[in-house]
Design a protein around this motif. Sequence first.
Motif, PDB file in Angstrom:
ATOM      1  N   TYR A   1       0.805  -1.221   0.000  1.00 60.88           N
ATOM      2  CA  TYR A   1       0.000   0.000   0.000  1.00 60.88           C
ATOM      3  C   TYR A   1       0.842   1.276   0.000  1.00 60.88           C
ATOM      4  CZ  TYR A   1       0.567   0.673   5.094  1.00 60.88           C
ATOM      5  OH  TYR A   1       1.071   0.884   6.347  1.00 60.88           O
TER       6      TYR A   1
ATOM      7  N   THR B   1      -2.285   4.978  -0.286  1.00 62.63           N
ATOM      8  CA  THR B   1      -3.180   3.825  -0.160  1.00 62.63           C
ATOM      9  C   THR B   1      -4.301   3.894  -1.189  1.00 62.63           C
ATOM     10  OG1 THR B   1      -2.731   3.656   2.195  1.00 62.63           O
ATOM     11  CG2 THR B   1      -4.705   2.562   1.410  1.00 62.63           C
ATOM     12  N   ARG B   2      -4.860   5.099  -1.361  1.00 61.01           N
ATOM     13  CA  ARG B   2      -5.921   5.233  -2.359  1.00 61.01           C
ATOM     14  C   ARG B   2      -5.416   4.818  -3.746  1.00 61.01           C
ATOM     15  NH1 ARG B   2     -10.795   7.880  -1.440  1.00 61.01           N
ATOM     16  NH2 ARG B   2     -11.002   8.534   0.722  1.00 61.01           N
TER      17      ARG B   2
ATOM     18  N   MET C   1      -6.046   0.847  -3.621  1.00 61.70           N
ATOM     19  CA  MET C   1      -7.430   0.981  -4.108  1.00 61.70           C
ATOM     20  C   MET C   1      -7.532   1.394  -5.581  1.00 61.70           C
ATOM     21  SD  MET C   1      -8.713   0.038  -1.263  1.00 61.70           S
ATOM     22  CE  MET C   1     -10.376  -0.042  -1.932  1.00 61.70           C
TER      23      MET C   1
ATOM     24  N   PHE D   1      -9.904   5.243 -11.425  1.00 63.41           N
ATOM     25  CA  PHE D   1     -11.297   5.628 -11.302  1.00 63.41           C
ATOM     26  C   PHE D   1     -11.757   6.153 -12.655  1.00 63.41           C
ATOM     27  CE2 PHE D   1     -14.541   8.810 -10.620  1.00 63.41           C
ATOM     28  CZ  PHE D   1     -15.377   8.236  -9.688  1.00 63.41           C
TER      29      PHE D   1
ATOM     30  N   TYR E   1     -12.224   1.602 -11.268  1.00 63.68           N
ATOM     31  CA  TYR E   1     -12.235   1.221  -9.858  1.00 63.68           C
ATOM     32  C   TYR E   1     -13.090   2.243  -9.127  1.00 63.68           C
ATOM     33  CZ  TYR E   1      -8.599  -2.279 -10.481  1.00 63.68           C
ATOM     34  OH  TYR E   1      -7.903  -3.397 -10.848  1.00 63.68           O
ATOM     35  N   ASP E   2     -13.725   1.826  -8.035  1.00 62.26           N
ATOM     36  CA  ASP E   2     -14.711   2.706  -7.404  1.00 62.26           C
ATOM     37  C   ASP E   2     -14.131   3.780  -6.482  1.00 62.26           C
ATOM     38  OD1 ASP E   2     -16.701   1.367  -8.684  1.00 62.26           O
ATOM     39  OD2 ASP E   2     -17.163   0.022  -7.011  1.00 62.26           O
ATOM     40  N   THR E   3     -12.901   3.609  -6.025  1.00 65.81           N
ATOM     41  CA  THR E   3     -12.372   4.560  -5.045  1.00 65.81           C
ATOM     42  C   THR E   3     -11.866   5.819  -5.732  1.00 65.81           C
ATOM     43  OG1 THR E   3     -11.731   2.716  -3.652  1.00 65.81           O
ATOM     44  CG2 THR E   3     -10.690   4.839  -3.175  1.00 65.81           C
ATOM     45  N   PRO E   4     -12.348   6.986  -5.321  1.00 62.04           N
ATOM     46  CA  PRO E   4     -11.908   8.227  -5.963  1.00 62.04           C
ATOM     47  C   PRO E   4     -10.691   8.838  -5.273  1.00 62.04           C
ATOM     48  CG  PRO E   4     -13.766   8.682  -4.519  1.00 62.04           C
ATOM     49  CD  PRO E   4     -13.427   7.216  -4.341  1.00 62.04           C
ATOM     50  N   ILE E   5     -10.083   9.800  -5.952  1.00 63.02           N
ATOM     51  CA  ILE E   5      -9.082  10.642  -5.318  1.00 63.02           C
ATOM     52  C   ILE E   5      -9.351  12.057  -5.813  1.00 63.02           C
ATOM     53  CG2 ILE E   5      -7.260  10.440  -7.090  1.00 63.02           C
ATOM     54  CD1 ILE E   5      -5.620  10.034  -4.131  1.00 63.02           C
TER      55      ILE E   5
ATOM     56  N   LYS F   1     -12.766  -4.537  -7.762  1.00 62.09           N
ATOM     57  CA  LYS F   1     -12.549  -3.131  -8.101  1.00 62.09           C
ATOM     58  C   LYS F   1     -13.349  -2.195  -7.205  1.00 62.09           C
ATOM     59  CE  LYS F   1     -11.138  -4.144 -12.767  1.00 62.09           C
ATOM     60  NZ  LYS F   1     -11.370  -4.045 -14.204  1.00 62.09           N
TER      61      LYS F   1
ATOM     62  N   GLU G   1     -14.993  -0.258  -3.743  1.00 62.03           N
ATOM     63  CA  GLU G   1     -14.548   0.644  -2.694  1.00 62.03           C
ATOM     64  C   GLU G   1     -14.751  -0.053  -1.355  1.00 62.03           C
ATOM     65  OE1 GLU G   1     -15.494   5.371  -1.857  1.00 62.03           O
ATOM     66  OE2 GLU G   1     -16.978   4.146  -2.860  1.00 62.03           O
TER      67      GLU G   1
ATOM     68  N   TYR H   1     -16.051  14.187  -2.279  1.00 63.86           N
ATOM     69  CA  TYR H   1     -16.000  13.464  -3.554  1.00 63.86           C
ATOM     70  C   TYR H   1     -17.312  13.502  -4.327  1.00 63.86           C
ATOM     71  CZ  TYR H   1     -11.697  11.596  -1.555  1.00 63.86           C
ATOM     72  OH  TYR H   1     -10.457  11.463  -0.994  1.00 63.86           O
TER      73      TYR H   1
ATOM     74  N   LYS I   1     -17.147  13.086  -8.138  1.00 61.65           N
ATOM     75  CA  LYS I   1     -16.684  11.750  -8.540  1.00 61.65           C
ATOM     76  C   LYS I   1     -17.762  10.713  -8.271  1.00 61.65           C
ATOM     77  CE  LYS I   1     -12.363  12.603  -9.697  1.00 61.65           C
ATOM     78  NZ  LYS I   1     -11.302  13.119  -8.891  1.00 61.65           N
TER      79      LYS I   1
ATOM     80  N   SER J   1     -19.424   8.058 -10.924  1.00 58.63           N
ATOM     81  CA  SER J   1     -19.396   6.633 -10.658  1.00 58.63           C
ATOM     82  C   SER J   1     -20.801   6.039 -10.718  1.00 58.63           C
ATOM     83  CB  SER J   1     -18.775   6.421  -9.279  1.00 58.63           C
ATOM     84  OG  SER J   1     -18.654   5.084  -8.981  1.00 58.63           O
TER      85      SER J   1
END
Lengths: 462, 279
Positions: free
Chosen positions: A179, A258-259, A263, A268, A271-275, B41, B43, B262, B265, B269
């Motif tokens: 990570y 880590t994001r 993740m 994105f 993948y679902d995790t945003p930054i 994939k 969250e 967010y 975003k 999504s």
Amino acid sequence: MKKIPRQHMPEQDPKERIHNFEEVALGFTAELAQLEAERCLNCPRPFCVEGCPVNIKIPNFIQLIKAGKFKEAVMKIKEDNFLPAICGRVCPQESQCEAKCVVGIKGEPVAIGRLERFVADWEYEHGVEVPELPPPNGHRVAIVGSGPAGISCSVDLAKMGYEVTIFEALHEPGGVLTYGIPPFRLPRKVLKNELEFVQKLGVKIVTDAVVGYLYTIDDLFKEGYEAVFIAVGAGTPRFMGIEGENLIGVYSASEFLTRINLMHAHEFPEYDTPIQLGKRVIVVGGGNVAMDAARTALRIGAGEVVVVYRRSRKEMPARLEEIGHAEEEGVKFEFLVNPVRFIGDENGWLRGVELIKMELGEPDESGRRRPVPIEGSNFIMDIDNAIIAIGQASQPIVAQTTPGLELNKRGYVIADEETGQTTREGVFAGGDIVTGAATVISAMGAGRKAAKAIHEYITKKN
Amino acid sequence: MYKILEKRVLSSDIKWFNIYAPQVAKKAKAGQFVVLRIHEKGERIPLTIADYDREKGTILIVFQEIGKTTKLLGTLEEGDEILDFVGPLGIPFKLEENVENVVLIGGGVGIPAIYPKAKELYKEGKKRIISIVGARNKDLLIMREEMETSSHELLIATDDGSEGTKGFVTTVLQNLIDEGRDLDVVIAVGPTIMMKMVAKTTRPYNIPTLVSLNPIMVDGTGMCGSCRVTVGGQVKFACVDGPIFDGHEVDFDELMRRNKMYVDKERVSLELWEKEVQR
Ligand SMILES: Cc1cc2nc3c(=O)[nH]c(=O)nc-3n(C[C@H](O)[C@H](O)[C@H](O)COP(=O)(O)OP(=O)(O)OC[C@H]3O[C@@H](n4cnc5c(N)ncnc54)[C@H](O)[C@@H]3O)c2cc1C
Ligand SMILES: Cc1cc2nc3c(=O)[nH]c(=O)nc-3n(C[C@H](O)[C@H](O)[C@H](O)COP(=O)(O)OP(=O)(O)OC[C@H]3O[C@@H](n4cnc5c(N)ncnc54)[C@H](O)[C@@H]3O)c2cc1C
Ligand code: SF4
Ligand code: SF4
Ligand code: FES
């Protein structure tokens, strides 16, 4: 004899690489490696070995490379270090093995790390042999945390016939290697190979298992584990405690990395995790973590990345190679400045930072000159993001839930340096959770010492 | 993998899952939460442990579908499996021994979050458990029977007056205060704005008030700092220092701002996912 210069390792062009996460340093070819190996004097009293925290038999493995015996060379390294493909890439060689190399007194030291990496990669290309394991000895050991300390301890114990289970809090094993350290320095393939090897030895890795909550250390003993090795690292991010640190856009380096690394926020919306990343980013700090954050920010599209560090370039704790790579890629540096507050808009978004200039005063306990603020030198910079990389603190969960486990003043687990023995019987600890944030190789060394001590402990007890 | 054993649809956008996670169930306590990830994939999102059954090895989660992850979760059926289910996380809920008259306030999906607390306190034999639950209208009131059997008094507030008092949970709370009832502690879980208003209501009377915060989280183990909140002027990590805090000390406005970090975003999504589902 004609003097051979230190062989340069081919690298990805900086203009190219800031658009990808592929590895920057491409590795030696066999020819380059053998040429570099020629530079080693095979010293009768090799100082380089003293510089390596796990005392790899450096001249011996280098002579084997020179002779083209790559397989034998890697086996020689693996007598002391299981993760050569990783250490060869991420060890701060310039302050360890290579710092002590005699060739380095007058010229440039032998490229020990690159040679180590070369043979380790060579082995993977040619198929890693899983060593023959002794029959199971009927004893079980639990390891908490799957970073380098936990992994190396598990490998040694598995080789002695122990049934080993690693409990990992996250959904993927590897600790900081997974990570924290970005793939352009440590490709995920290399890590995957090492983790697969560990599992081939019969080590069980249980992810999603936060020890302390899901199982306490006492539960693990009740379940039949005879010893526990705590290797939970120093994962808690530090903040500066200044105004505006909770504004939107201020990240800890841990969260930022880590994001991305764990993740995949840079991928994105696949993948679902945003930054959330704007155009101008500052990174506060001067260590490896700061370099990783800065270089990652560039790669995911920040227009401008400025590292602000409160001392001067000379005091930067990051590896020279990383600083060099960051500069080539276009990371900017502001030395002798420190943030005093972050400035936000009415919706709580970060808009700027107030910095103060510093000068170097008397040396502190670490021997580095202490930075002192220059009064009245404050100035303001417009920024969209700040990434705080000023260090980590101990991971508190296990200690909070383990009666009898004593901590030192800084919150790290008290453990014997040679054995990892803690203040609780049967409980050992090593890596960053004992020393504070350190290095991959020292965590690995601690894991191996603990494995030996655990073996002695269990043998004596039975 | 963690199997969904039972699914119920509590309202158009609130779903109820009983999930097989025996080790988590063995350890779970009221006030704690899990972090789950549906697929490779996906969250990592936190959800409160709404109930647990140590014998059956199950954990109950009740969630409102508001974005991609919760909507996707809502499409799963009995027998489907969730990839990661980490917990129990956070510090369990604990009250002082001498507290006897407890008010529990739940708004929306905060209701399932107060339920295990009500159940535990009721079992412990507290003198009086008053539960106040709120929703926009009658149809959105969830887990009413469960709340009824674990409280001495269940009071309801709906925005449109279709059930119980017309108004907010704070209207009901203010009535209790005005009636001069014995209230030793108030525990409120729900939307941040509701918790803020509850804390505001109790502050002039110095009634101790506990709230359970819901900042954006990643790991849930104290490793990233995404969940940081300001409590009593100090920065705390809600996942390991909380999620329950003294409501009179919390900077709710900061939390509400940070939770919008967010939104753009999240919209992208969600829209992408909805298009995919339609196809
Ligand atoms: C961004 C970054 C870059 C770095 N670069 C370098 C470098 O170039 N060279 C170098 O030598 N060193 C580098 N380091 C330092 C090095 O990575 C660490 O010193 C090393 O990883 C420590 O190993 P460890 O096994 O002690 O802990 P970690 O690698 O931190 O692993 C600990 C593991 O334990 C898990 N864990 C924590 N709590 C629990 C729990 N309660 N239950 C179960 N599991 C738990 C964590 O999730 C984690 O996976 C870097 C560190 C960072 C953060
Ligand atoms: C300790 C804790 C317990 C919770 N318990 C419950 C519960 O029992 N039932 C329930 O319905 N909801 C609960 N929540 C809120 C829930 O986690 C969010 O609704 C969910 O993450 C939204 O994800 P999404 O992808 O569907 O929506 P998104 O479109 O991604 O986000 C919608 C909003 O949810 C919040 N959010 C987004 N990502 C996260 C994240 N990773 N972590 C936390 N919040 C986020 C933000 O405010 C965001 O604006 C809890 C939150 C916390 C911190
Ligand atoms: S492990 Fe690190 S310090 Fe030791 S020889 Fe290899 S590169 Fe040098
Ligand atoms: S000190 Fe340098 S030259 Fe001597 S053995 Fe070590 S690597 Fe070779
Ligand atoms: S969620 Fe990462 S520290 Fe709390």
